[in-house]
Design a protein around this motif. Structure first.
Motif, PDB file in Angstrom:
ATOM      1  N   GLN A   1       0.831  -1.205   0.000  1.00  0.00           N
ATOM      2  CA  GLN A   1       0.000   0.000   0.000  1.00  0.00           C
ATOM      3  C   GLN A   1       0.866   1.255   0.000  1.00  0.00           C
ATOM      4  N   LYS A   2       1.884   1.293   0.840  1.00  0.00           N
ATOM      5  CA  LYS A   2       2.759   2.459   0.904  1.00  0.00           C
ATOM      6  C   LYS A   2       3.458   2.686  -0.438  1.00  0.00           C
ATOM      7  N   LEU A  18       2.386   1.747  -3.456  1.00  0.00           N
ATOM      8  CA  LEU A  18       1.411   2.213  -4.440  1.00  0.00           C
ATOM      9  C   LEU A  18       1.046   3.680  -4.212  1.00  0.00           C
ATOM     10  N   GLU A  19       0.894   4.063  -2.950  1.00  0.00           N
ATOM     11  CA  GLU A  19       0.591   5.464  -2.650  1.00  0.00           C
ATOM     12  C   GLU A  19       1.733   6.368  -3.116  1.00  0.00           C
ATOM     13  N   LYS A  67       1.633   6.597  -6.923  1.00  0.00           N
ATOM     14  CA  LYS A  67       0.542   7.464  -7.379  1.00  0.00           C
ATOM     15  C   LYS A  67       0.923   8.931  -7.233  1.00  0.00           C
ATOM     16  N   THR A 123       3.513   0.540 -12.448  1.00  0.00           N
ATOM     17  CA  THR A 123       2.374   0.884 -11.601  1.00  0.00           C
ATOM     18  C   THR A 123       1.758   2.209 -12.021  1.00  0.00           C
ATOM     19  N   LEU A 147      -5.316  -3.952  -5.258  1.00  0.00           N
ATOM     20  CA  LEU A 147      -4.966  -2.822  -4.398  1.00  0.00           C
ATOM     21  C   LEU A 147      -4.605  -1.596  -5.235  1.00  0.00           C
ATOM     22  N   THR A 148      -4.025  -1.815  -6.401  1.00  0.00           N
ATOM     23  CA  THR A 148      -3.765  -0.685  -7.308  1.00  0.00           C
ATOM     24  C   THR A 148      -5.068   0.006  -7.688  1.00  0.00           C
ATOM     25  N   CYS A 176      -7.770   0.027  -5.883  1.00  0.00           N
ATOM     26  CA  CYS A 176      -8.236   0.729  -4.681  1.00  0.00           C
ATOM     27  C   CYS A 176      -7.524   2.072  -4.520  1.00  0.00           C
ATOM     28  N   ILE A 177      -6.198   2.044  -4.601  1.00  0.00           N
ATOM     29  CA  ILE A 177      -5.433   3.281  -4.397  1.00  0.00           C
ATOM     30  C   ILE A 177      -5.767   4.291  -5.486  1.00  0.00           C
ATOM     31  N   GLY A 188      -8.700   6.138  -4.384  1.00  0.00           N
ATOM     32  CA  GLY A 188      -8.649   6.734  -3.055  1.00  0.00           C
ATOM     33  C   GLY A 188      -9.139   5.825  -1.946  1.00  0.00           C
ATOM     34  N   SER A 190      -8.316   2.845   0.767  1.00  0.00           N
ATOM     35  CA  SER A 190      -7.174   2.252   1.460  1.00  0.00           C
ATOM     36  C   SER A 190      -7.495   0.838   1.924  1.00  0.00           C
TER      37      SER A 190
END
Length: 875
Positions: free
Chosen positions: A304-305, A307-308, A311, A320, A362-363, A365-366, A369, A371
């Motif tokens: 998650q970190k 991907l954030e 982005k 990504t 998860l991509t 999802c991110i 927006g 989480s």
């Protein structure tokens, strides 16, 4: 575990800017609220649950609700617990509602009323508007600690009464309006910090409380200490505030900027440890600038970190980042990976495919927006639903066979479809290719059919959507482009099942042990090699082309070999050393400095010795042990081990062709290709002089390539008996073949066209533009002038297409699927480029200069005009 207290709220009231008591944000710190719901406020209750999901748990007093359906709906919508009457309790028991989510509201507050109400029940209980705290305190002590949770509200809540009840592990229910997180500012209200810490215990001499700090996912960030003062300050500020053993109150991140937003706080099961749930900002919790005091995040939290970060600011070439900008690609990958997970069989395969699916999901999802915390809150909400659907799949996803987004026609898995083995044999029960109990092609008599019918009959077997195939290939190419050898090996392990491979490349000089051949096989390769070499060597240009277009103006053209070429040799259902020769020999003859072969390895990681021997003979630098789009990408862009090439040649399935088209259109790759390609095909033109056995054998020699191959017979003026003779041979020979089930698949969409004249037959042949054209007609050489479109022509009954595939000398890498109208087959010219030159004398420039200057003037390119005028000294 019971909450420390419940803040009672009014559903109709807005707490966002409460002037007295808890605000909406403060309510979330407390972590739990209580609301009385009536038939009139039922809709407000549902709306409240929807708006507060993940912020705090809501407990509803439902005693005034008449409909049990409303009670169930509140539980289904996410209510933590429902406070109900005895009759409601019995109805809910009959519905098998989890009793842990039911609280029995006591009908009175006398000792006997309480005893009577709780007798025989194991659910939690609630005593409403208590006036005599001493009485409740007495029965709590009598009741003991081994009991359900006890909830208590007060007629007139006073801090001492509430604390006495809290210390007996009961849960006070207090109006939000009389609670505060800032006792200094609102001294007349009850301090939430005092109530939360009322039952806390510490075995430390300094009285501090051990405090575990976690993120919203429950990942431990670090261990600190708290006091009632620091808890009060944390609640007041909405930040992580702790008690330093040396410096007093510690406002986390005050100097570093790595602050924490408070989400909630609570005590553990035996009240000797606090848990702070926070949203960590900045670099991380630890003073070493790591996310946690136990090191870096791992697993989904780490992903998650990452991907954030991608982005917000992705490095150049990030795959990504491309997923974020291309929703259709992301959608295709999610569907693809979901299917691969469904098709996975072993524990390791399931783990591998699930990891891929989690990444792409998860991509998504991110990108929107969302989480992991949002997802997990939804999972928690779904886990407590009481109204269950059957959960059947939607019709679009229901099939008698496993679904597949990119498998072959039979519903095969992604791995089967993407790897080189594209030909799936028909089962014995499948009627493909069988007519009236015999293996036979469909017959059309052109004089009895409309032109449109014949045109439709000549259509190739339908191929998968080019968009779909490209959607599958692009992520593979991007992965190889960004991750190099690691990605090549990953796809080789997956698609070829060659999990023992640790290197994607076999380099020359190739060990003798890898080239052990039967002497007869080696001799056959040697003969083929020499014939192919002779034919392609004869195509060499002896000298540059030189033309003097006018006095003093000499134009020339000269050839140079392409320096680096990549040669794709298919694997799959057949070993194809012949393709290695057809591609490698002309590269050698042309003088290409670097020859790279690529071919899918066998499951044990080895490459067939015939291909290694052929690679050795043509002087290949290396063999890439990979197939499909990943091999094409490795040669197009280069990896740590695979040399980048300037041109890629060779046949392959639809995925190989799509990959070649993709990289050739990428200016960053700087690579060209030989031609598009499709399944193998042959068209035989036969008249009355043709041998039926020869004709049938030529048709079957291509049909055995794969179920997506197609063979066409154009029969010129043949009688019924002559046609039957060919059909009898076809049936008999097909049944004698070891690949008969593949042959039937090809025969199923193959046809015979019966025509009256040679001219009509050749017109249809040119319309079809076959890869292989066989002329089994009288005076076959005289028919060659009629040939306009074909990859390669085989003239006369003694020239089977097989000789072209192997040893005659002509090249068998040919345009298919109708591309013979635009492309040549591979030849020496495929490996060279022509460079032109111009050499002018002063006289020559004077002769041509006027025309040059005039055209430059017309096109308004003044610098072009001046380049001539300066030399000629004219204005």
């Amino acid at each position: 575990m019971a909450p420390a207290l419940l803040a009672a709220i009014d559903l109709a009231k807005d707490y966002s800017n409460s002037s007295q008591g808890l605000t909406t944000q403060s309510l979330s710190f407390v972590g739990n609220v209580f609301a009385r719901v009536t038939p009139e406020t039922f809709d407000l209750a549902l709306d409240h649950l929807q708006r507060s999901v993940g912020q705090y748990a809501t407990y509803f007093g439902a005693a005034s609700l008449i409909s049990i359906d409303h009670v169930v709906s509140l539980l289904d919508a996410g209510a933590a617990k429902i406070f109900v009457t005895r009759p409601q309790l019995e109805e809910l028991k009959a519905l098998n509602i989890d009793q842990d989510r039911i609280v029995l509201a006591l009908p009175g507050n006398t000792r006997q009323e309480i005893i009577n109400a709780i007798a025989g029940t194991q659910v939690d209980v609630y005593s409403h508007q208590v006036q005599d705290t001493g009485l409740v305190e007495a029965w709590l002590k009598e009741y003991g600690t081994d009991r359900p949770d006890i909830f208590v509200s007060f007629a007139s809540p006073a801090i001492d009464d509430v604390l006495r009840i809290s210390k007996l592990a009961a849960v006070p229910v207090i109006p939000a309006e009389v609670l505060t997180v800032d006792a200094t500012k609102e001294p007349g209200l009850l301090s939430v910090a005092r109530l939360v810490m009322a039952d806390a215990t510490s075995d430390r001499p300094d009285g501090l409380f051990t405090t575990l700090v976690t993120d919203e996912r429950g990942v431990a960030l670090g261990l600190v200490y708290s006091s009632e003062e620091s808890v009060a300050e944390s609640l007041r500020t909405g930040r992580g505030v702790y008690q330093s053993r040396k410096r007093g109150l510690w406002y986390k991140g005050e100097s570093s900027g790595d602050v924490q937003e408070l989400v909630s706080l609570s005590l553990d099961c035996d009240n000797d440890c606090l848990r702070f749930v926070v949203r960590q900002k900045g670099r991380g919790f630890c003073h070493l600038a790591t996310p946690t005091c136990f090191g870096q995040y791992t697993g989904l939290s780490k992903l998650q970190k990452t991907l954030e970060s991608r982005k917000a600011s992705a490095p150049q070439g990030s795959y990504t980042a491309r997923l974020f900008s291309d929703p259709q690609l992301l959608r295709a990958k999610i569907l693809e990976e979901a299917t691969e997970l469904c098709d996975a069989k072993t524990k390791s395969e399931v783990a591998f495919e699930a990891a891929d699916l989690f990444y792409f999901a998860l991509t998504k999802c991110i990108a929107e927006g969302v989480s992991l915390e949002d997802v997990e809150r939804n999972l928690d909400a779904k886990s407590i639903k009481v109204k269950r659907r059957r959960g059947d799949a939607k019709p679009a996803f229901v099939s008698s066979q496993p679904a597949s987004t990119n498998g072959a026609a039979n519903g095969t898995s992604t791995d089967t479809a993407v790897k080189e083995a594209a030909s799936i044999p028909k089962s014995k029960e499948d009627p493909a290719g069988v007519r009236n109990g015999r293996i036979a092609m469909k017959r059309y008599i052109t004089t009895k059919e409309s032109p449109d019918t014949i045109l439709a009959a000549l259509q190739r077997p339908s191929q998968r959507s080019s968009d779909q195939i490209i959607g599958i290939c692009r992520p593979i190419i991007e992965a190889v482009k960004s991750r190099g050898d690691a990605a090549v090996l990953e796809y080789t392990h997956r698609f070829e099942k060659a999990t023992s491979l640790t290197s994607a490349v076999l380099r020359a000089p190739f060990p003798e042990s890898l080239m052990k051949l039967d002497p007869a096989t080696a001799k056959a390769i040697d003969i083929s090699f020499e014939n192919i070499r002779k034919f392609h060597a004869a195509q060499k240009e002896d000298k540059p082309l030189v033309v003097e277009t006018m006095p003093g103006v000499v134009c020339s053209r000269f050839a140079r070999p392409i320096e680096r070429v990549g040669l794709y040799v298919p694997g799959g259902t057949a070993v194809l050393p012949s393709t290695a020769l057809m591609l490698g020999v002309p590269a050698m003859v042309a003088g290409c400095k670097k020859i790279v072969l690529a071919s899918p390895p066998r499951p044990d990681g080895s490459i067939t010795p015939e291909i290694v021997y052929a690679a050795h003979k043509v002087g290949a630098e290396s063999i890439v042990l990979a197939g499909g789009a990943q091999a094409v990408a490795a040669m197009a862009y280069g990896t740590e081990s695979v040399s980048k090439v300037d041109k890629i040649l060779g046949p392959g399935n639809q995925f190989v062709t799509a990959a070649k088209m993709i990289v050739s259109n990428d200016t960053n790759a700087g690579v060209s290709i030989d031609m598009p390609a499709g399944p193998s095909e042959v068209l035989v033109v036969a008249d009355a002089f043709a041998n039926p056995a020869f004709v049938a054998s030529d048709l079957l020699s291509q049909a055995e390539h794969g179920v997506d191959s197609q063979v066409i017979l154009i029969a010129i003026g043949l009688s019924e008996a002559q046609l039957a003779a060919i059909e009898d041979e076809l049936h008999a020979q097909a049944n004698a073949l070891p690949r008969v089930e593949i042959v039937r698949g090809a025969i199923d969409h193959s046809i015979t066209l019966v025509v009256d004249t040679l001219e009509e037959g050749m017109r249809l042949s040119n319309l079809y533009a076959p890869e292989h054209l066989i002329l089994q007609v009288e005076n076959a050489e005289s028919v060659v002038p009629y040939v306009q479109n074909a990859g390669s022509v085989f003239i006369g009954k003694w020239t089977p297409e097989s000789v072209g595939d192997y040893s005659a000398g002509v090249n068998h890498s040919l345009p298919t699927y109708g591309y013979a109208k635009q492309y040549s087959g591979v030849n020496l010219g495929s490996y060279i480029k022509h460079i032109t030159s111009a050499h002018l004398t002063k006289e020559g420039l004077a002769n041509v200069g006027g025309a040059v200057m005039e055209l430059a003037r017309v096109e308004e390119l003044e610098a072009h005009r001046r380049a001539v005028s300066i030399r000629l000294g004219v204005s």
